[in-house]
Design a protein around this motif. Structure first.
Motif, short mmCIF file in Angstrom:
data_model
loop_
_atom_site.label_atom_id
_atom_site.label_comp_id
_atom_site.label_asym_id
_atom_site.label_seq_id
_atom_site.Cartn_x
_atom_site.Cartn_y
_atom_site.Cartn_z
N ALA A 9 -0.37 -3.47 20.69
CA ALA A 9 -1.39 -2.46 21.00
C ALA A 9 -0.58 -1.35 19.78
CB ALA A 9 -0.89 -2.14 21.65
N CYS A 10 -0.49 -1.81 18.61
CA CYS A 10 0.16 -1.23 17.41
C CYS A 10 0.58 -1.51 16.48
CB CYS A 10 1.55 -0.06 17.56
SG CYS A 10 2.40 1.01 18.50
N ASP A 11 1.05 -3.31 16.40
CA ASP A 11 1.42 -3.70 15.12
C ASP A 11 0.02 -5.40 14.90
OD1 ASP A 11 3.26 -1.87 13.92
OD2 ASP A 11 4.75 -3.30 15.27
N ILE A 47 -2.86 5.96 13.74
CA ILE A 47 -1.66 6.50 12.05
C ILE A 47 -1.09 5.51 11.63
CG2 ILE A 47 -1.76 8.03 10.54
CD1 ILE A 47 -2.31 9.86 13.14
N GLN A 48 0.01 5.26 12.15
CA GLN A 48 1.44 4.86 11.13
C GLN A 48 1.28 3.32 10.48
OE1 GLN A 48 3.89 2.80 11.95
NE2 GLN A 48 4.99 2.80 10.45
N PRO A 49 0.93 2.29 11.34
CA PRO A 49 0.49 1.48 11.25
C PRO A 49 -0.31 0.97 10.40
CG PRO A 49 0.44 1.44 13.94
CD PRO A 49 0.25 3.00 13.25
N LEU A 50 -0.70 1.89 10.15
CA LEU A 50 -2.29 1.43 9.06
C LEU A 50 -1.24 1.73 7.67
CD1 LEU A 50 -5.56 2.56 11.05
CD2 LEU A 50 -4.88 0.44 9.79
N VAL A 87 1.60 -2.51 4.81
CA VAL A 87 -0.12 -3.09 5.27
C VAL A 87 -0.74 -2.63 2.98
CG1 VAL A 87 -2.28 -1.53 5.56
CG2 VAL A 87 -0.32 -2.80 6.80
N LEU A 88 0.79 -0.95 2.80
CA LEU A 88 0.27 -0.69 1.34
C LEU A 88 0.34 -1.72 0.10
CD1 LEU A 88 1.66 2.71 1.80
CD2 LEU A 88 -0.86 2.17 2.83
N GLN A 89 1.49 -2.95 0.51
CA GLN A 89 1.65 -4.23 0.02
C GLN A 89 0.54 -4.93 -0.01
OE1 GLN A 89 5.58 -4.60 1.28
NE2 GLN A 89 6.51 -4.08 0.15
N TYR A 90 -0.38 -5.34 1.00
CA TYR A 90 -1.24 -5.85 1.03
C TYR A 90 -2.32 -5.44 0.47
CZ TYR A 90 -4.39 -9.73 3.48
OH TYR A 90 -5.38 -10.73 3.56
N LEU A 91 -2.87 -4.19 0.70
CA LEU A 91 -4.18 -3.64 0.50
C LEU A 91 -3.69 -3.83 -1.29
CD1 LEU A 91 -3.98 -0.40 1.59
CD2 LEU A 91 -5.54 -1.75 2.00
N LYS A 92 -2.54 -3.82 -2.00
CA LYS A 92 -2.79 -3.41 -3.71
C LYS A 92 -2.12 -4.97 -4.07
CE LYS A 92 1.00 -0.44 -3.62
NZ LYS A 92 1.65 0.47 -3.40
N ASP A 101 -5.99 5.00 -6.21
CA ASP A 101 -6.26 5.78 -5.81
C ASP A 101 -7.41 5.64 -4.55
OD1 ASP A 101 -5.59 7.94 -7.98
OD2 ASP A 101 -7.84 7.33 -8.91
N ALA A 102 -7.03 4.11 -4.81
CA ALA A 102 -7.81 3.50 -3.41
C ALA A 102 -7.01 3.45 -2.26
CB ALA A 102 -7.99 2.22 -3.22
N VAL A 103 -5.37 3.47 -3.09
CA VAL A 103 -4.39 3.50 -1.24
C VAL A 103 -4.19 4.68 -0.86
CG1 VAL A 103 -2.10 2.61 -1.84
CG2 VAL A 103 -3.73 0.99 -2.39
N LYS A 104 -4.49 5.62 -1.79
CA LYS A 104 -4.35 7.01 -1.10
C LYS A 104 -5.18 7.67 -0.52
CE LYS A 104 -2.08 11.25 -3.19
NZ LYS A 104 -2.02 11.53 -4.41
N ALA A 105 -6.56 6.70 -0.85
CA ALA A 105 -7.20 7.39 -0.31
C ALA A 105 -7.80 6.38 1.23
CB ALA A 105 -8.96 6.62 -0.79
N TRP A 106 -7.52 5.48 1.33
CA TRP A 106 -6.48 4.85 2.36
C TRP A 106 -5.91 5.43 3.52
CZ3 TRP A 106 -8.18 0.06 5.51
CH2 TRP A 106 -7.22 -0.35 5.91
N TYR A 107 -4.60 5.79 3.26
CA TYR A 107 -3.27 7.07 3.42
C TYR A 107 -4.42 8.15 4.14
CZ TYR A 107 1.10 7.40 4.31
OH TYR A 107 2.76 7.22 4.49
N GLY A 108 -4.88 8.66 3.54
CA GLY A 108 -5.43 10.40 4.10
C GLY A 108 -6.49 9.86 4.89
#
Lengths: 215, 215
Positions: A101-103, B104-107, B112-117, B125-132
């Motif tokens: 549910a989280c991951d 929030i946190q699992p996203l 996840v950030l490594q997968y996006l990059k 910038d796109a990663v930072k926008a995703w995060y926010g």
């Protein structure tokens, strides 16, 4: 007495439908059409500030977040228990619930897929790869845990239904829907196959909901 | 007696550190350097099949998933309680925990950030926008809930510390680290500011961990 804001294909709502059925609680379904964006209406946001399903109305109050709702139902109606009575068993079942549910699920829900397609301009193949990636990441661990803790490949933990079963079946449903190959997870497949024969799970299935659309 | 597999900047581990401190439980820290990939070593995967922190060893067993661990600690050592005693209060605190720990946190975590990059080739910038984006999605709802349920802007729920406070402070830390503007969340900011003065929260802060690196 119970009023569930649900959507046939929401796996979070699916978890709560299973739990309500296991506890033999009648409820009224209120469909919130996610694909049509109804969860972002002012009216729905007044019910659930996150704009997500499910939300459960009971006794004049609104409860949100599927696992918080399942915990509430389990305390309100103790039989059948949805968590083992011993501390370690309970922590293991909760951990399996959270791994699902989280991951896995929050990474693959509608709003995230929409962001990948919209803001990040990803095509269908990239979205499908993303979807499968997080399912495999989670299922690899769950297969290990289920191999250790399922008594006979009928339930995720031990030999009785728990909240982890309420979380597993909707996630396997999602995996099938997105053609994620499940060959590597024989224990999870066996458990899912067994659970889907139980009346509480059958009645909760997406295709058996009043708001079900075409497959 | 307690051995915590942790990483100074992991917000999931940070939650458990706060809970251990609130319960006044001594523990040994075992650093797992996430940025160096230590969580993917065979040795660590034998401890935690998901390859995530935290994992807590206690009494010869390993417990995983921050909220499952916090629930375990709360049952093992009842004082101070980390959840309200009434059913609805408990469900509300759990819902706030899950809004933070599932939605929030699992996203926004490292993998996840490594997968996006990596796989999706997104720039900083796109990663930072995703995060926010996901922080704002979650914090909007949490601000509403905290406005309704915080007694004096000191704790997320009522006027005592709960598991929701253990989840909030690490998430606000992450928001600050990624320069997410928090002007729209005066209640959350007030709560966070108060909580960060409490000894259990101070001792759990990333910068006060033995494995802390440069900011």
């Amino acid at each position: 007495m119970f009023r569930l804001h649900t959507y046939w294909r929401s796996s979070s709502a699916y978890r709560v439908r299973i739990a309500l059925n296991l506890k033999a609680l009648d409820y009224e379904s209120v469909a919130t059409h996610l694909a049509a964006g109804e969860q972002n209406s002012e009216q729905y946001l007044a019910t659930h500030a996150q704009g997500l399903v499910p939300a459960l109305e009971h006794d004049g109050t609104v409860l949100v977040q599927s696992l918080a709702i399942i915990g509430y139902l389990d305390r309100l109606v103790p039989e059948p228990p949805l968590y083992p009575a011993d501390l370690v068993g309970r922590a293991r079942v909760e951990a399996m619930c959270h791994a699902l549910a989280c991951d896995i699920q929050p990474l693959n829900n509608l709003r995230v897929l929409q962001y990948l397609k919209g803001e990040l301009g990803q095509d269908a193949d990239a979205v499908k790869a993303w979807y499968g990636h997080w399912i495999h990441q989670g299922f690899r661990a769950l297969e290990t845990w289920a191999s250790e803790h399922s008594a006979q490949g009928r339930f995720v933990y031990g030999d009785a239904v728990t909240a982890a079963d309420c979380c597993l079946v909707p996630q396997v449903y999602n995996a099938r829907r997105f053609d994620v190959p499940l060959d590597g997870y024989p224990v999870l497949r066996s458990i899912d196959e067994h659970l889907r024969t139980l009346p509480a799970f059958v009645a909760a299935a997406p295709e058996n909901q009043p708001d079900a659309g075409p497959a």
